[in-house]
Design a protein around this motif. Structure first.
Motif, PDB file in Angstrom:
ATOM      1  N   GLY A   1      39.791  14.814 -14.934  1.00  0.00           N
ATOM      2  CA  GLY A   1      40.228  16.095 -14.423  1.00  0.00           C
ATOM      3  C   GLY A   1      39.390  17.250 -14.920  1.00  0.00           C
ATOM      4  N   PRO A   2      39.651  18.429 -14.376  1.00  0.00           N
ATOM      5  CA  PRO A   2      38.796  19.588 -14.666  1.00  0.00           C
ATOM      6  C   PRO A   2      39.117  20.306 -15.965  1.00  0.00           C
ATOM      7  N   GLY A   3      40.324  20.147 -16.476  1.00  0.00           N
ATOM      8  CA  GLY A   3      40.757  20.935 -17.616  1.00  0.00           C
ATOM      9  C   GLY A   3      40.626  20.217 -18.943  1.00  0.00           C
ATOM     10  N   LEU A   4      41.043  20.918 -20.005  1.00  0.00           N
ATOM     11  CA  LEU A   4      41.054  20.319 -21.330  1.00  0.00           C
ATOM     12  C   LEU A   4      42.062  19.170 -21.373  1.00  0.00           C
ATOM     13  N   ARG A   5      43.194  19.382 -20.749  1.00  0.00           N
ATOM     14  CA  ARG A   5      44.228  18.356 -20.577  1.00  0.00           C
ATOM     15  C   ARG A   5      44.859  18.569 -19.219  1.00  0.00           C
ATOM     16  N   ASP A   6      45.086  17.481 -18.483  1.00  0.00           N
ATOM     17  CA  ASP A   6      45.596  17.602 -17.117  1.00  0.00           C
ATOM     18  C   ASP A   6      46.786  16.676 -16.909  1.00  0.00           C
ATOM     19  N   ILE A   7      47.593  17.011 -15.915  1.00  0.00           N
ATOM     20  CA  ILE A   7      48.740  16.197 -15.521  1.00  0.00           C
ATOM     21  C   ILE A   7      48.220  14.895 -14.917  1.00  0.00           C
TER      22      ILE A   7
ATOM     23  N   ILE B   1      45.343  13.494 -10.569  1.00  0.00           N
ATOM     24  CA  ILE B   1      45.163  14.452 -11.652  1.00  0.00           C
ATOM     25  C   ILE B   1      45.466  15.848 -11.097  1.00  0.00           C
ATOM     26  N   PHE B   2      46.271  16.617 -11.831  1.00  0.00           N
ATOM     27  CA  PHE B   2      46.588  17.990 -11.434  1.00  0.00           C
ATOM     28  C   PHE B   2      46.291  18.912 -12.611  1.00  0.00           C
ATOM     29  N   GLY B   3      45.630  20.030 -12.336  1.00  0.00           N
ATOM     30  CA  GLY B   3      45.315  21.004 -13.366  1.00  0.00           C
ATOM     31  C   GLY B   3      44.110  21.818 -12.963  1.00  0.00           C
ATOM     32  N   ASP B   4      43.782  22.830 -13.778  1.00  0.00           N
ATOM     33  CA  ASP B   4      42.575  23.605 -13.494  1.00  0.00           C
ATOM     34  C   ASP B   4      41.666  23.595 -14.711  1.00  0.00           C
ATOM     35  N   SER B   5      40.523  24.207 -14.553  1.00  0.00           N
ATOM     36  CA  SER B   5      39.454  24.062 -15.543  1.00  0.00           C
ATOM     37  C   SER B   5      39.710  24.821 -16.835  1.00  0.00           C
ATOM     38  N   GLU B   6      40.691  25.720 -16.849  1.00  0.00           N
ATOM     39  CA  GLU B   6      40.894  26.565 -18.027  1.00  0.00           C
ATOM     40  C   GLU B   6      42.209  26.305 -18.735  1.00  0.00           C
ATOM     41  N   SER B   7      42.934  25.249 -18.363  1.00  0.00           N
ATOM     42  CA  SER B   7      44.289  25.112 -18.887  1.00  0.00           C
ATOM     43  C   SER B   7      44.523  23.759 -19.541  1.00  0.00           C
TER      44      SER B   7
END
Length: 407
Positions: free
Chosen positions: A137-143, A159-165
């Protein structure tokens, strides 16, 4: 001659008697040795009568956060493992039979930390897993959502999430339309957590999303579909410290009502269950105004989330309620951990109440180290199954701890 015959008979009888004595002595010696040979201590817990206790894991740290009974009478466990898999921690899925004997296990993940917080058997006999991933995924930690078949073989992942979260899924359930509902938290730009409730279709594609946030941390810890087709979610809201948070939506994710509960200090909800009268039972922890220690917190509401009663359980140290379910007799069962009673630093605690929250009995499980119960349910035979973690038993520093108590 007659005298010689009698003498020979006498000698024969005496000889036979001596031989029998030697044989009996040898048998007695064998019996005496047997307990010595089997008295070697074992790591298998056998503390409580009427309980089956098992550990799973390897030489590192392994945890279980969710358990469900499967259609064949066995159990499915989900959590994380540092002992097996691709690297860091991995999602750990274990299938057992009714006697808690492992049938198979699977790991999912990459080179970083991945884990599962929730599992449910799906209508096709497979499993849906909800958790988090640092590897994908794009973030530090993702769903992280994973769908498997009945043998634990992965069918798809999302995977769900964004690059900054930093985002995490804490609870997942299949919905009546064949899709899925998942709740947890997503990190806001101010680094506080925001609550989310995400509905997907049967392939894990998003259908709608509810996001709520304030000036503190807002987290969804438990979700289930209600009898009217909507959803109930329990967690915590942190705008004024932390309070127990209960939110109800309709089937389209429109918020119908939300309520908070608690005192002047830090209070959390970890589990919610819809009761037979259409209301809700919530379990968590409440920090005491008197000694500053956490107590198990049990709240009963009506179908609009209005409190009917609440109860606390615990002693002079930290006690938490992590999972609750209504029992077949109309009462409730809660699993968690206690430092106020038991043999170790923390013990698994199982509390049974009547339908008004009055304690009927409680049991502790564990050894001299830290042990905790993370999930509980009543099984088809009327007993209780608990999944959690133990430092007292098993192969590694932390191991999955599963207890079946009663019947």
């Amino acid at each position: 001659m007659k005298t010689n015959l009698l003498f020979r008979i006498f000698i024969s009888v005496l000889t036979l008697y001596c031989l029998c004595g030697l044989i009996m002595s040898a048998c007695d010696d064998d019996d005496d040795d047997e307990p010595v040979a089997t008295a070697t201590p074992t790591a298998t817990p056998t503390m409580i009568p009427d309980a089956i206790e098992k550990t799973f894991g390897g030489l590192a740290s392994d945890f279980a956060h969710s358990v469900q009974q499967t259609s064949d009478g066995g159990y499915i466990l989900a959590g994380s493992t540092n002992s097996f898999g691709a690297g860091g921690s991995d999602v750990y899925l274990i299938k057992t039979d009714n006697a808690l004997t492992e049938e198979w296990s699977m790991t999912f993940g990459g080179l970083l930390d991945d884990g599962a917080n929730s599992v449910q058997q799906t209508s096709d006999g497979g499993y849906i897993i909800g958790g988090y991933s640092d590897s994908f995924g794009p973030g530090l930690r993702d769903i992280f959502m994973i769908k498997t078949d009945s043998t634990g073989t992965e069918e798809w992942r999302k995977i769900f999430g964004d690059s900054e979260s930093n985002d995490c899924g804490n609870s997942v359930q299949q919905t009546s339309d064949g899709g899925y509902i998942i709740t947890g938290y997503t990190a806001a730009p101010d680094n506080n957590y925001d609550f989310f409730l995400l509905k997907t279709d049967g392939a894990g594609n998003p259908v709608w999303l509810v996001n709520l946030g304030g000036t503190g941390n807002d987290v969804g810890n438990s979700v289930l579909q209600t009898s009217d087709g909507g959803y109930i979610c329990a967690g915590s809201r942190g705008s004024n410290g932390n309070d127990v948070f209960l939110l109800k939506t309709d089937s389209a994710g429109i918020v119908e009502w939300s309520n908070t509960f608690g005192g002047a200090y830090e209070d959390f909800a970890h589990s919610v269950f819809q009761t037979s009268n259409g209301g809700y039972i919530v379990a968590g922890q409440i920090k005491s105004d008197v000694d500053g220690m956490d107590n198990v917190y049990l709240i009963k509401t009506d179908d609009r989330g209005n409190e009917e009663w609440s109860k606390t359980f615990g002693g002079s140290d930290r006690d938490t309620g992590n999972s609750v379910q209504q029992t077949s007799d109309g009462g409730y069962v809660v699993a968690g951990s206690t430092r106020s009673s038991g043999a170790g630093e923390d013990d698994v605690i199982l509390i049974k109440t009547d339908n008004t929250g009055i304690e009927e009995w409680s049991k502790n499980f564990g050894g001299t180290e830290g042990d905790s119960g993370h999930a509980v349910l009543q099984t088809s035979d009327g007993s209780f199954i608990i999944a959690g973690v133990t430092e007292s038993y098993g192969a590694g520093s932390h191991d999955i701890y599963v207890i079946k108590y009663g019947n």
